[in-house]
Design a protein around this motif. Structure first.
Motif, PDB file in Angstrom:
ATOM      1  N   PHE B   8       0.854  -1.191   0.000  1.00 49.85           N
ATOM      2  CA  PHE B   8       0.000   0.000   0.000  1.00 49.85           C
ATOM      3  C   PHE B   8       0.885   1.234   0.000  1.00 49.85           C
ATOM      4  N   ASN B   9       0.485   2.196  -0.787  1.00 49.62           N
ATOM      5  CA  ASN B   9       1.253   3.435  -0.839  1.00 49.62           C
ATOM      6  C   ASN B   9       0.287   4.619  -0.736  1.00 49.62           C
ATOM      7  N   LEU B  17       3.786   1.153   2.620  1.00 47.20           N
ATOM      8  CA  LEU B  17       3.911  -0.180   3.230  1.00 47.20           C
ATOM      9  C   LEU B  17       4.496  -1.129   2.206  1.00 47.20           C
ATOM     10  N   GLU B  18       5.666  -1.677   2.543  1.00 48.53           N
ATOM     11  CA  GLU B  18       6.239  -2.696   1.666  1.00 48.53           C
ATOM     12  C   GLU B  18       5.414  -3.974   1.803  1.00 48.53           C
ATOM     13  N   GLU B  19       5.586  -4.895   0.876  1.00 52.97           N
ATOM     14  CA  GLU B  19       4.707  -6.073   0.865  1.00 52.97           C
ATOM     15  C   GLU B  19       4.754  -6.827   2.198  1.00 52.97           C
ATOM     16  N   LEU B  47      -9.047  -0.375   1.744  1.00 61.03           N
ATOM     17  CA  LEU B  47      -9.219  -1.176   0.531  1.00 61.03           C
ATOM     18  C   LEU B  47     -10.598  -1.808   0.475  1.00 61.03           C
ATOM     19  N   GLN B  48     -11.107  -2.174   1.639  1.00 54.60           N
ATOM     20  CA  GLN B  48     -12.471  -2.720   1.657  1.00 54.60           C
ATOM     21  C   GLN B  48     -13.463  -1.652   1.168  1.00 54.60           C
ATOM     22  N   GLN B  49     -13.246  -0.414   1.620  1.00 56.75           N
ATOM     23  CA  GLN B  49     -14.114   0.683   1.187  1.00 56.75           C
ATOM     24  C   GLN B  49     -14.003   0.893  -0.319  1.00 56.75           C
ATOM     25  N   GLU B  65      -1.682  -3.176  -3.844  1.00 57.26           N
ATOM     26  CA  GLU B  65      -1.642  -4.525  -4.413  1.00 57.26           C
ATOM     27  C   GLU B  65      -2.061  -5.454  -3.294  1.00 57.26           C
ATOM     28  N   ILE B  66      -3.109  -6.199  -3.525  1.00 64.15           N
ATOM     29  CA  ILE B  66      -3.583  -7.101  -2.472  1.00 64.15           C
ATOM     30  C   ILE B  66      -3.834  -8.475  -3.085  1.00 64.15           C
TER      31      ILE B  66
END
Lengths: 225, 387
Positions: B8-9, B17-19, B47-49, B65-66
């Protein structure tokens, strides 16, 4: 020679002891995991200020110490607080023997009354010139330049000796233009700082428990040669 | 759903946030205060939102990226929002500024987005165009994710449903004494008729307290099971029940939970129950009343649990980790000691970049309490570094 250090305090000891050992016993190197010990190494484990140093952390440290079969000496460094160095030493000895550690493998460094009491032993760190009113009050209560910091009684307004010694040293540091905190001990880790403390111990009959630490360093040096 | 990994950036907030990979059962995020543990949970919540098609003025420039599993398939969903052109307006991580309502704030478009299922591309958005299974779609809203606008499509429905299965438990925001507002009686009658089995109660996305009231009505065994666990932590509780009282407000009557205690003559209504007791009850209810595969995010798990129940709720959580996936943060020795160290992830931060690593230095050989071993790790103790 390999040593396992068990220290009581939060962050300070884990920063100060490795730095001081680096100056006093440079042939020793630190390992980050107790099982990595090989030759002329030391491992340092902190109780992080959580209670039960004697009841839980010491027996656990002895288990780790014995499990590796490579350590020569277990060093326990702990604050004396309101007790006496003798009483604190006896408490550790009793618990260590209970946990099956031979006395000859045990060294105890009582910090009388806490590690900040030792830091106060450097006379050069006390500003001779302009002082804050607070530092002047502290010096008036007890002059650590001339009198033994380890024996300094609590000043009214403070709950414990350790709390007072800590605040005293913080004020000293502030007057010397550096910040001291448990997490960032600052100049106390410098070689010049430890040199001043060594001189004070050598030239006076003060700072008995700090002297015990220096004696341990000499013993390490002699046994490692 | 099983959350596998996240990157997440958030350039507006200056946070990256690195992976990070998550365990199937419990991921306990540990680290010094300020390393960014809560922000990791927040990112999953954000991300859910986004997956639900909700626009947020804080999304400017965010990218993600998830990876997750749902119904046996592995999904990889990534995307990026447009950045502010002037770059000098701060994001709304802490919510809209007073006097400037969130709905009035400009929201970013999604610049690019890709959804892969088992390494095969299902949908892609580039430069305003969305390709679904190799076919361009008609023009669709640019501020809503493909997971939302194409959620009825085959191959996307499961992914969309998977992202729904996240429950973010934030103790500081959790309504406790607002039960009466959560189910005014006219809503209650309708929902009570609709949700009559444990399975239906679990599947419905409604507040846990409402699920508990439904269990009280329709699944007495489940309700009494929850209450008997509750009584293990609070042995002086004799009974718990729901009652309907005249609220004096707009809803005629409203429901509330009532406890009866040994030696206390009068029943104790919900508003007089201690927050620690209510939170314990809510925790136990959550464990029973959310469906299998829910990803439960809990920030500072220890919050508001008294010393007499923290052991109990921790053991209870561990026992449910075969059914639910937990991502927790905690500083509490008991919790850290009682979650297997293989489930720990140590969070550290260098400047604005947050990284998460396994507890590599812990080999399980030491006799010290695992919590203290953690505190002695250099990557924990030196968890915040300047760039």
């Amino acid at each position: 020679m390999n040593l396992y250090f068990l220290v009581e305090g939060k962050r300070t000891e884990k920063k100060v002891y490795p730095a001081w050992l680096g100056h006093l016993t440079p042939f020793l190197s630190e390992v980050k995991r107790f099982g990595e010990v090989d030759s002329n190494n030391y491992f340092i484990f902190s109780g992080e200020g959580y209670p039960s140093l004697l009841d839980i952390h010491l027996p656990n440290a002895i288990k780790d110490f014995k499990a590796t079969e490579k350590y020569d000496v277990l060093v326990v460094a702990l604050d004396v607080d309101e007790s006496t160095p003798e009483n604190r030493t006896n408490e550790v000895v009793c618990k260590a023997i209970e946990s099956g550690l031979p006395k000859e493998q045990l060294r105890i460094i009582p910090q009388n009354c806490c590690i900040e009491s030792w830091f106060l032993g450097n006379p050069r760190v006390i500003s001779a010139g302009t002082q804050s009113q607070r530092l002047a009050e502290f010096l008036n209560h007890y002059n650590v330049r001339s009198d033994d910091p380890e024996l300094m009684p609590v000043m009214s307004g403070f709950n414990t000796k350790s709390q007072f010694h800590y605040e005293y040293f913080k004020e000293v540091a502030k007057n010397k233009n550096f910040n001291y905190s448990k997490y960032k001990p600052g100049h106390v880790v410098d070689a010049t700082y430890i040199k001043e403390l060594k001189q004070r111990v050598a030239k006076s009959d003060q700072m008995d428990t700090l002297g015990g630490f220096f004696s341990l360093c000499e013993e390490i040096e002699n046994r490692s040669v | 759903m099983q959350l596998l990994s996240l990157k997440f950036n958030d350039p507006q907030a200056g946070w990256q946030l690195e992976e990070v990979e998550f365990f199937k059962d419990i991921t306990l995020l540990v680290g010094l205060s300020g390393v960014g543990k809560t922000r990791i949970l927040d990112s999953i919540g954000q991300l859910q939102q986004i997956a639900q098609g909700k626009s947020d003025s804080g999304n400017w420039g965010r990218s993600w990226e998830i990876c997750f599993k749902e119904s046996g398939d592995e999904y990889h969903w990534s995307g990026e929002f447009e950045s502010r052109s002037n770059g000098n307006v701060q994001g709304s991580y802490f919510g809209p500024l007073p006097g400037y309502a969130e709905e009035k704030r400009p929201k970013p478009k999604i610049l690019s987005e890709v959804l892969m299922k088992n390494e095969i591309e299902i949908a892609r958005r580039t430069e305003g165009e969305i390709i679904l299974s190799d076919t361009p779609t008609p023009k669709l809203p640019q501020k809503e994710s493909i997971l939302h606008i194409l959620r009825e499509e085959e191959h996307i429905a499961d992914a969309s449903r998977g992202m729904e299965a996240i429950l973010y438990v934030n103790h500081s925001n959790e309504p406790l004494t607002s039960l009466r507002y959560l189910f005014p009686l006219h809503d209650w009658e309708a929902i009570r008729e609709k949700l009559k089995t444990l399975d239906l109660i679990r599947q419905e996305d409604i507040p846990t307290i409402l699920k508990l009231a439904l269990a009280y009505e329709h699944c007495p065994d489940v309700f009494s099971g929850i209450i008997s666990q509750f009584k293990e932590a609070f042995p002086y509780v004799e009974e718990a029940e729901f009652e309907f009282v005249d609220d004096g407000g707009p809803f005629d009557k409203a429901g509330r939970i009532v406890l009866r205690e040994v030696g206390v003559a009068k029943p104790i209504p919900e508003e007089s129950i201690s927050s620690g007791m209510l939170r314990t009850l809510m925790h136990l209810s959550r464990m029973e009343l959310w469906p299998d595969g829910t990803v439960v995010l809990i920030d500072e798990f220890e919050n508001s649990f008294g010393i007499n129940c923290i052991n109990f709720v921790t053991q209870n959580l561990v026992a449910h980790s075969n059914r639910l996936q937990f991502i927790l943060t905690s500083h509490h020795p008991y919790i850290i000691n009682n979650v297997d160290m293989k489930n720990w992830k140590i969070v550290s931060r260098k400047g604005s970049t947050v990284s998460v690593q396994g507890s590599s230095l812990l080999d399980g050989a030491s006799s010290h309490e695992t919590f203290l071993q953690l505190l002695n790790l250099p990557e924990y103790a030196e968890g915040i570094a300047v760039e």
